[in-house]
Design a protein around this motif. Structure first.
Motif, short mmCIF file in Angstrom:
data_model
loop_
_atom_site.label_atom_id
_atom_site.label_comp_id
_atom_site.label_asym_id
_atom_site.label_seq_id
_atom_site.Cartn_x
_atom_site.Cartn_y
_atom_site.Cartn_z
N PRO A 190 0.58 -1.24 -0.06
CA PRO A 190 0.04 -0.03 -0.06
C PRO A 190 0.80 1.22 -0.18
O PRO A 190 1.92 1.29 0.57
CB PRO A 190 -0.78 -0.21 1.36
CG PRO A 190 0.17 -0.85 2.29
CD PRO A 190 0.78 -1.70 1.33
N MET A 191 0.41 2.41 -0.70
CA MET A 191 0.79 3.75 -0.61
C MET A 191 -0.09 4.76 0.25
O MET A 191 -1.26 4.35 0.29
CB MET A 191 1.09 4.15 -1.79
CG MET A 191 1.98 3.32 -2.75
SD MET A 191 3.57 3.48 -2.47
CE MET A 191 4.06 5.43 -2.83
N GLY A 192 0.27 5.64 0.58
CA GLY A 192 -0.47 6.54 1.63
C GLY A 192 0.07 8.14 1.67
O GLY A 192 1.10 8.24 0.79
N LEU A 193 -0.28 8.82 2.56
CA LEU A 193 0.04 10.03 2.68
C LEU A 193 0.78 10.31 4.03
O LEU A 193 0.59 9.67 5.03
CB LEU A 193 -0.95 11.19 2.40
CG LEU A 193 -1.69 11.29 1.12
CD1 LEU A 193 -2.90 12.12 1.20
CD2 LEU A 193 -0.57 11.64 0.03
N ALA A 194 1.99 11.15 4.09
CA ALA A 194 2.46 11.35 5.31
C ALA A 194 1.78 12.44 6.52
O ALA A 194 0.71 12.51 5.81
CB ALA A 194 3.95 12.20 4.86
N PRO A 195 2.14 12.44 7.58
CA PRO A 195 1.28 13.29 8.41
C PRO A 195 0.89 14.62 8.07
O PRO A 195 0.06 15.24 8.58
CB PRO A 195 2.10 13.14 9.63
CG PRO A 195 2.74 11.76 9.75
CD PRO A 195 3.10 11.62 8.25
N ASP A 196 1.77 15.12 7.04
CA ASP A 196 1.45 16.63 6.43
C ASP A 196 0.39 16.50 5.70
O ASP A 196 -0.18 17.50 5.22
CB ASP A 196 2.61 17.13 5.90
CG ASP A 196 3.25 16.31 4.67
OD1 ASP A 196 2.63 15.02 4.45
OD2 ASP A 196 4.10 16.66 4.34
N GLY A 197 -0.01 15.36 5.13
CA GLY A 197 -1.37 15.26 4.11
C GLY A 197 -1.14 15.44 2.72
O GLY A 197 -1.99 15.55 2.08
N ILE A 198 0.13 15.77 2.35
CA ILE A 198 0.76 16.00 1.26
C ILE A 198 1.60 15.12 0.63
O ILE A 198 1.52 14.65 -0.50
CB ILE A 198 1.32 17.43 1.21
CG1 ILE A 198 0.19 18.40 1.65
CG2 ILE A 198 1.79 17.90 -0.29
CD1 ILE A 198 0.85 19.84 1.92
N THR A 199 2.64 14.80 1.27
CA THR A 199 3.67 13.81 0.80
C THR A 199 3.39 12.52 0.75
O THR A 199 2.87 11.78 1.67
CB THR A 199 5.03 13.92 1.71
OG1 THR A 199 5.33 15.22 1.93
CG2 THR A 199 5.99 13.16 1.19
N PRO A 200 3.27 11.84 -0.48
CA PRO A 200 3.13 10.52 -0.65
C PRO A 200 4.02 9.45 0.14
O PRO A 200 5.33 9.68 -0.28
CB PRO A 200 3.06 10.25 -2.06
CG PRO A 200 3.68 11.16 -2.67
CD PRO A 200 3.71 12.34 -1.69
N VAL A 201 3.87 8.36 0.83
CA VAL A 201 4.77 7.62 1.48
C VAL A 201 4.27 6.16 1.06
O VAL A 201 3.26 5.72 0.84
CB VAL A 201 4.61 7.94 2.90
CG1 VAL A 201 5.43 9.35 3.14
CG2 VAL A 201 3.34 7.71 3.42
N GLY A 276 8.21 19.72 3.29
CA GLY A 276 7.31 18.52 3.39
C GLY A 276 7.66 17.60 4.79
O GLY A 276 8.89 18.18 5.20
N PHE A 277 6.92 16.73 4.87
CA PHE A 277 7.27 16.01 6.24
C PHE A 277 8.79 15.13 6.30
O PHE A 277 9.40 15.12 7.31
CB PHE A 277 6.44 14.95 6.23
CG PHE A 277 6.23 13.99 7.59
CD1 PHE A 277 6.01 14.61 8.92
CD2 PHE A 277 6.65 12.74 7.65
CE1 PHE A 277 6.16 14.12 10.17
CE2 PHE A 277 6.67 11.87 8.85
CZ PHE A 277 6.47 12.72 9.95
N PHE A 278 9.19 14.92 5.13
CA PHE A 278 10.41 14.33 4.84
C PHE A 278 11.56 15.37 4.32
O PHE A 278 12.47 14.93 3.60
CB PHE A 278 10.28 13.22 3.85
CG PHE A 278 9.72 12.10 4.55
CD1 PHE A 278 10.02 11.40 5.69
CD2 PHE A 278 8.35 11.59 4.19
CE1 PHE A 278 9.43 10.00 6.39
CE2 PHE A 278 7.63 10.85 4.42
CZ PHE A 278 8.08 10.25 5.86
N SER A 279 11.36 16.68 4.51
CA SER A 279 12.52 17.37 4.15
C SER A 279 13.73 17.67 5.14
O SER A 279 14.87 17.95 4.61
CB SER A 279 12.13 18.74 4.25
OG SER A 279 11.48 19.47 5.45
#
Length: 617
Positions: A190-201, A276-279
């Motif tokens: 599965p794919m989803g979004l990071a806690p910021d709601g923007i970054t795909p993870v 983003g969350f992983f910057s």
């Protein structure tokens, strides 16, 4: 009445006794384990000599000071496979072997279960269990390899009977990475979004582990079957020109993974997004997070690397055998003191765990068809590597490296290696294989005794059962792990170079190595270079699986290099050694000289005949 002697007496013929071996007894039975007697147990565990002996324990603890003083030529005694070894020394040597193995056993699991492309991105409790399972599995499977059993009344054995320890194989990490990448691309993970709601993870994918374990169980059969082939046939099929290239390419690929960790981590932050969350690494919520390749990450990894160097220069034999663990401890202490660790991971881990606490309910067992061919190749290469490791173990143990006993140890080692690949998957762990680095400990400490191996197994199982020990590795920052793993992976690459060093480097050898490395190393550097020209958009599951399987092979550098090396090794004719070439050239030269002399004589004779004819005229 006396008898009269009428002829010369003949000499009495002495009786001849023909000594025949018991058909039920095999001299190789002496290489298998035996149950000790009660007297042996008493002398070993209930006497002072049994516990302490007369060993020079200071030898293990004395530091090395280069360029100062004259080196002592005094060496401790060599303890062979069956030599009486004091209990205390068994404990010390076994603990030393366990320390040398820890990093190698847990590193593949840390990588495969962690964040980033090609990994499973699992949660901390699941990763903690997997680390404990790898240590326990290593201890149990090492016990089988060291003990050595005869298979019923056959000529085959299980195990080497040497101090041959078993750990998680690095060979399977690139194959697993390629497989998991395909599973995320196909939607099976599965794919989803990071806690910021923007970054795909990429979300956690325990299904990938279940598919990997199930496929490994299936593919391990090939190594089990090959164990019953004569070692000479296996060596002819997979000579050093094949295995050396393959091991080097595995190490080269893994060095890139280690260096990515060193710079801050192999997760999404390694792409260095501007926001983003992983910057930052590992993410915005982590303590003292910083962008990938920041000076603090490089510095932490460099501290571990330099600690390993320092211990190699100045450490005692005991410290040098545990140099990787010492470097990791120093890095962890500094990282904790400067606020780069999160102790909650250690607090949340259970005190005690064991195998199957997280079983195939957590990791749904399945067969991932596209990975079958790459894993078959990996198992074959692991088998060939095991042959080299067992040979090295025999050499440092001062045992024969040829003959029936040696070939039997090879057969038993490969069979235990293949069975270990199956059993480790049953134990929810990645396939395991014979470790080579412990041969260096045997050479340095001059102890090849099986008792030390049994104590090593005990310590490995003990470390795995107390799961907080394994959780320590999860609180270590990626850059600290990277400083350690980069060094470990370089050892894998240098092992490949060592194998290649035994080649005669004829033109044929250079051609095979160059052809295999050109594409193998190229694919390791750019994994997707060969995967775009072959695609299928239809609905046939068979064709989809076939295309995925081919793409996994084409994106795994060592698979590409191994296939090229195997094919060329079979097709290209062997070159004659230089001595034979010189002898052949000398023979041709002499034959040419004789032929030239014969032609000259015939010409001279013909010329003389012509002159005689002219005189008659």
């Amino acid at each position: 009445m006396t008898s009269e002697i009428t002829s010369e007496p003949t000499a009495a013929t002495p009786p001849v006794y023909e000594i025949t071996s018991d058909p039920k007894h095999d001299e190789l039975e002496d290489t298998a384990a035996k149950i000790p007697s009660l007297n042996t147990i008493y002398n070993k565990f209930f006497t002072k000599d049994g516990w302490l002996g007369d060993y020079d324990y200071a030898f293990l603890c004395m530091p090395t000071i280069p360029c100062l003083g004259k080196k002592s030529n005094r060496q401790p005694p060599f303890f062979g496979l069956k030599t009486k070894l004091p209990v205390l020394l068994s404990i010390v040597m076994g603990f030393q072997h366990a320390l040398a193995m820890i990093a190698g056993v847990v590193t593949p699991v840390l990588i495969m279960s962690g964040p980033g492309t090609g990994n499973m991105n699992l949660d901390m409790p699941t990763r903690s269990y997997m680390l404990s399972a790898s240590l326990i599995s290593s201890g149990i499977l090492s016990l089988i390899q060291i003990t050595r059993f005869r298979l019923f009344n056959t000529k085959y054995y299980l195990g080497t009977g040497l101090l041959s320890v078993v750990g998680t194989s690095f060979n399977f990490v690139p194959t697993f990475g390629a497989m998991t990448t395909r599973m995320y691309l196909s939607g099976q993970c599965p794919m989803g979004l990071a806690p910021d709601g923007i970054t795909p993870v990429q979300l956690p994918c325990p299904e990938a582990w279940g598919a990997f374990l199930g496929t490994c169980m299936l593919c391990s059969i090939i190594e089990i079957l090959l164990a019953f082939l004569p070692p000479k046939i296996m060596k002819n099929l997979f000579p050093p020109v094949v295995t050396g290239v393959t091991v080097f390419l595995i190490g080269a690929k893994l060095i890139g993974t280690g260096l990515t960790q060193w710079a801050g981590g192999s997760g999404p932050c390694s792409a260095m997004p501007a926001e983003g969350f992983f910057s930052v690494c590992p993410n915005l919520g982590a303590p003292n997070a910083a962008p990938w390749a920041s000076p603090q990450w490089i510095g932490l990894g460099f501290l571990v690397f330099m600690t390993i160097m320092f211990v190699e220069f100045f450490g005692s034999p005991f410290m040098r055998n545990a140099q990787v663990v010492i470097g990791l401890i120093v890095g962890l202490v500094v990282a904790a003191a400067t606020g780069y660790t999160d102790i909650s991971t250690l607090d949340d881990a259970p005190t005690i765990t064991f195998l199957w606490v997280k079983n195939f309910t957590t990791f749904p067992l399945s067969i991932y068809a596209p990975a079958i061919i790459p894993l078959l190749v990996t198992y074959v290469l692991t088998m060939v590597e095991a042959i080299g490791d067992v040979t090295a173990s025999c050499e440092v143990s001062r045992l024969a490296v040829e003959g029936r006993e040696f070939e039997s140890r090879i057969q038993g080692g490969v069979l235990a290696d293949g069975l270990g690949g199956f059993l480790s998957a049953v134990m929810t762990n990645s396939p395991m294989s014979v470790f080579a680095q412990n041969n260096g400990i045997i050479a340095l400490t001059r102890c090849a005794n099986a008792s030390a191996g049994y104590m090593c197994c005990f310590f490995l199982v003990l470390m795995g059962v107390f799961s907080k020990f394994g959780s320590l590795f999860l609180m270590i920052p990626d850059s600290v792990l990277g400083g350690m793993t980069t060094f470990l992976f370089a050892n894998v690459a240098s092992s490949g170079m060592r194998i290649l060093a035994f080649l005669k480097w004829t033109r044929r050898d250079r051609f095979i190595v160059s052809a295999a490395i050109s594409l193998g190393l190229g694919v390791s550097l750019i994994p997707n270079a060969l995967t775009h020209f072959l695609s299928y958009n239809g609905t046939s599951s068979v064709l989809i699986g076939l295309v995925d399987s081919i793409n996994i092979i084409l994106s795994t550098g060592f698979c590409v290099g191994a296939i090229i090396a195997i094919v060329l090794n079979q097709l290209l004719p062997e070159e004659k050694p230089e001595e034979m070439e010189r002898e052949l050239a000398e023979g041709v030269r002499q034959a040419d000289s004789k032929q030239a002399a014969k032609i000259a004589a015939e010409m001279e004779e013909a010329a003389n005949g012509d002159k005689s004819s002219m005189k008659h005229l």
